[in-house]
Design a protein around this motif. Structure first.
Motif, PDB file in Angstrom:
ATOM      1  N   TYR A  43      56.667  29.814  21.221  1.00  7.87           N
ATOM      2  CA  TYR A  43      55.241  29.539  20.675  1.00  7.87           C
ATOM      3  C   TYR A  43      54.026  29.266  20.223  1.00  7.87           C
ATOM      4  CZ  TYR A  43      58.133  27.473  25.061  1.00  7.87           C
ATOM      5  OH  TYR A  43      59.033  27.083  26.508  1.00  7.87           O
ATOM      6  N   VAL A  44      53.799  30.423  18.950  1.00  6.62           N
ATOM      7  CA  VAL A  44      52.973  30.825  18.694  1.00  6.62           C
ATOM      8  C   VAL A  44      53.056  30.912  17.260  1.00  6.62           C
ATOM      9  CG1 VAL A  44      51.721  32.092  20.719  1.00  6.62           C
ATOM     10  CG2 VAL A  44      53.026  33.362  18.834  1.00  6.62           C
ATOM     11  N   TYR A  45      54.248  30.498  16.758  1.00 14.45           N
ATOM     12  CA  TYR A  45      54.771  31.219  15.572  1.00 14.45           C
ATOM     13  C   TYR A  45      53.992  29.977  14.418  1.00 14.45           C
ATOM     14  CZ  TYR A  45      57.953  26.642  14.650  1.00 14.45           C
ATOM     15  OH  TYR A  45      58.154  25.470  14.340  1.00 14.45           O
ATOM     16  N   ARG A 111      46.299  33.718  28.348  1.00 16.02           N
ATOM     17  CA  ARG A 111      46.406  32.303  29.061  1.00 16.02           C
ATOM     18  C   ARG A 111      45.483  31.963  29.847  1.00 16.02           C
ATOM     19  NH1 ARG A 111      52.081  34.805  28.079  1.00 16.02           N
ATOM     20  NH2 ARG A 111      52.226  34.308  25.418  1.00 16.02           N
ATOM     21  N   PRO A 112      44.993  30.823  29.926  1.00 19.12           N
ATOM     22  CA  PRO A 112      44.386  30.295  31.794  1.00 19.12           C
ATOM     23  C   PRO A 112      45.338  30.071  32.469  1.00 19.12           C
ATOM     24  CG  PRO A 112      43.987  28.954  29.084  1.00 19.12           C
ATOM     25  CD  PRO A 112      44.837  29.662  28.929  1.00 19.12           C
ATOM     26  N   PRO A 124      41.688  30.682  26.856  1.00 17.76           N
ATOM     27  CA  PRO A 124      43.121  31.094  25.786  1.00 17.76           C
ATOM     28  C   PRO A 124      42.266  31.804  25.289  1.00 17.76           C
ATOM     29  CG  PRO A 124      42.642  28.490  25.486  1.00 17.76           C
ATOM     30  CD  PRO A 124      41.710  28.945  26.582  1.00 17.76           C
ATOM     31  N   ALA A 125      43.380  33.069  24.135  1.00 17.10           N
ATOM     32  CA  ALA A 125      42.747  33.686  22.879  1.00 17.10           C
ATOM     33  C   ALA A 125      43.970  34.048  22.708  1.00 17.10           C
ATOM     34  CB  ALA A 125      41.525  35.042  23.830  1.00 17.10           C
ATOM     35  N   ASN A 215      45.738  41.606  30.939  1.00 17.21           N
ATOM     36  CA  ASN A 215      45.475  40.428  30.743  1.00 17.21           C
ATOM     37  C   ASN A 215      46.681  39.469  30.208  1.00 17.21           C
ATOM     38  OD1 ASN A 215      46.550  41.300  28.002  1.00 17.21           O
ATOM     39  ND2 ASN A 215      44.962  39.949  26.741  1.00 17.21           N
ATOM     40  N   VAL A 216      47.698  39.765  30.720  1.00 14.54           N
ATOM     41  CA  VAL A 216      48.883  38.958  30.622  1.00 14.54           C
ATOM     42  C   VAL A 216      50.010  39.256  29.513  1.00 14.54           C
ATOM     43  CG1 VAL A 216      49.989  36.901  30.421  1.00 14.54           C
ATOM     44  CG2 VAL A 216      48.880  36.598  30.814  1.00 14.54           C
ATOM     45  N   THR A 217      49.901  39.763  28.586  1.00 17.05           N
ATOM     46  CA  THR A 217      50.376  40.401  27.746  1.00 17.05           C
ATOM     47  C   THR A 217      50.198  41.782  26.924  1.00 17.05           C
ATOM     48  OG1 THR A 217      48.687  39.291  25.592  1.00 17.05           O
ATOM     49  CG2 THR A 217      51.225  37.873  26.827  1.00 17.05           C
ATOM     50  N   ALA A 218      50.829  42.136  26.209  1.00 12.36           N
ATOM     51  CA  ALA A 218      50.262  43.829  25.789  1.00 12.36           C
ATOM     52  C   ALA A 218      50.293  43.430  24.099  1.00 12.36           C
ATOM     53  CB  ALA A 218      51.721  45.010  25.692  1.00 12.36           C
ATOM     54  N   ILE A 219      50.684  44.400  23.258  1.00 11.10           N
ATOM     55  CA  ILE A 219      50.944  43.808  21.761  1.00 11.10           C
ATOM     56  C   ILE A 219      52.589  43.563  21.934  1.00 11.10           C
ATOM     57  CG2 ILE A 219      50.912  44.829  19.429  1.00 11.10           C
ATOM     58  CD1 ILE A 219      49.155  46.579  19.690  1.00 11.10           C
ATOM     59  N   GLU A 220      52.779  42.243  21.722  1.00  9.42           N
ATOM     60  CA  GLU A 220      53.520  41.391  21.806  1.00  9.42           C
ATOM     61  C   GLU A 220      54.438  41.900  20.509  1.00  9.42           C
ATOM     62  OE1 GLU A 220      55.505  40.718  24.729  1.00  9.42           O
ATOM     63  OE2 GLU A 220      53.425  40.968  25.894  1.00  9.42           O
TER      64      GLU A 220
END
Length: 321
Positions: A43-45, A111-112, A124-125, A215-220
């Motif tokens: 979703y961020v590509y 993510r909000p 969002p950031a 914060n929801v994610t790691a280094i994905e």
């Protein structure tokens, strides 16, 4: 025993969840080894730098068939893999032989409405973070001199269940989005089997993550791995357990941390009763003396996770799983 190579393509990945209706992309026998590719960032590509993109990943993002979009989760998973002779009630042992980032960049996203502090950090950031693969570190923020050692693992390792579809966000008895940073190369994960063939899928690579993943994610990170899949008909489980070179790990997933802790503790007591022949009371006392309970993650709504770590060094005899 056979070695397999499973590339991540639009024919071999699925998005957003697990389903027993998905056709297997690979069939293996117990004891076979699979070199597997995974991608992340579907979703961020369109916001990603060139080094995050490969032709295969772009093809997935632009041409993934509707039938490969299982549910609403954000994760791209490679699989499912069918394990011959696996039946409900069996256990699938996943040996994590090797894990390494395939690209020199990953991302972190706020993510909000998600995360441990959704009202405080509600904008969002998205940050793409360079990975220094030669030195096995990530510097964050860039130029700050803060260098984080990379400890790569797969956030999602799971099997299908009888439900038609299951989102990839919350973990559960089938594994899934466990996000346990202890499951690095050299570890083993044991998953209950719920459907014929187990239908194992893997993905959600993380180059590094703190306990909690607040914060929801790691280094994905798009991640490659080498795994061995072994069918175990000699043990029965109702929830995942794991083993690292130093510890036995039990897990608990609940809508609150209190509930998750209670489940992880009870699962550790059950483990000690079964594998070390301790009484329930002695097992409970040992957990208070020697087991470390840690917050796995607090962000995979509606399930938070706690895991208990039992050091193997305290036992004079080996615990054989």
């Amino acid at each position: 025993m056979t070695d397999h190579f499973l590339k991540a393509t639009r024919e071999t990945v699925h998005l957003g969840g697990f389903s027993h209706l998905l056709e297997p992309v690979l069939t293996v026998a117990s004891g076979d080894t699979v070199d597997v590719e995974t991608y992340t960032g579907y979703y961020v590509y369109d916001k990603a730098p060139p080094e995050f993109l490969t032709p295969e990943f772009l093809d997935i993002c632009q041409n993934l068939a509707p039938e490969r979009k299982v549910a609403g989760g954000p994760h791209l998973l490679t699989g499912p893999i069918y394990v011959q002779d696996a039946e409900p009630g069996d256990v699938l042992e996943v040996r994590l032989e090797a894990i390494a980032p395939s690209l020199p960049v990953g991302f972190n996203a706020i993510r909000p409405g998600w995360g441990a502090l959704p009202h405080q950090f509600h904008q969002p950031a998205l940050r793409f973070i360079t990975l220094d693969l030669a030195n096995n570190i990530a510097e964050f923020p860039a130029g700050a001199g803060i260098k984080i050692p990379l400890k790569p693992f797969f956030g999602i390792l799971g099997v299908a269940t009888p439900e038609t579809s299951r989102t990839s966000v919350p973990p559960g008895s089938y594994g899934g989005n466990i996000d346990n940073r202890e499951l690095q190369a050299g570890s083993r994960l044991f998953l209950p089997v719920f459907v014929p063939g187990a239908l194992f899928s893997i993905g959600d690579g993380h180059s590094v993550q703190g306990d909690g993943e607040v914060n929801v994610t790691a280094i994905e990170t798009s991640m490659n791995g080498r795994i061995t899949l072994k069918l175990r008909k000699d043990i029965q489980l109702t929830t995942p357990i794991a083993e690292t070179p130093t510890d036995i790990i039990t897990m608990g997933f609940g809508q609150t941390l209190d509930e998750a802790l209670e489940l992880a503790l009870n699962n550790m007591i059950d483990f000690l009763k079964r594998f070390t022949n301790l009484s329930p009371e002695d097992a409970y006392v040992l957990c208070s003396l020697a087991v470390n309970f840690r917050i796995t993650q607090v962000v995979n709504s509606p399930q938070k996770g706690v895991h208990g770590m039992l050091p193997k060094a305290i036992f004079s005899k080996s615990i054989n799983l």
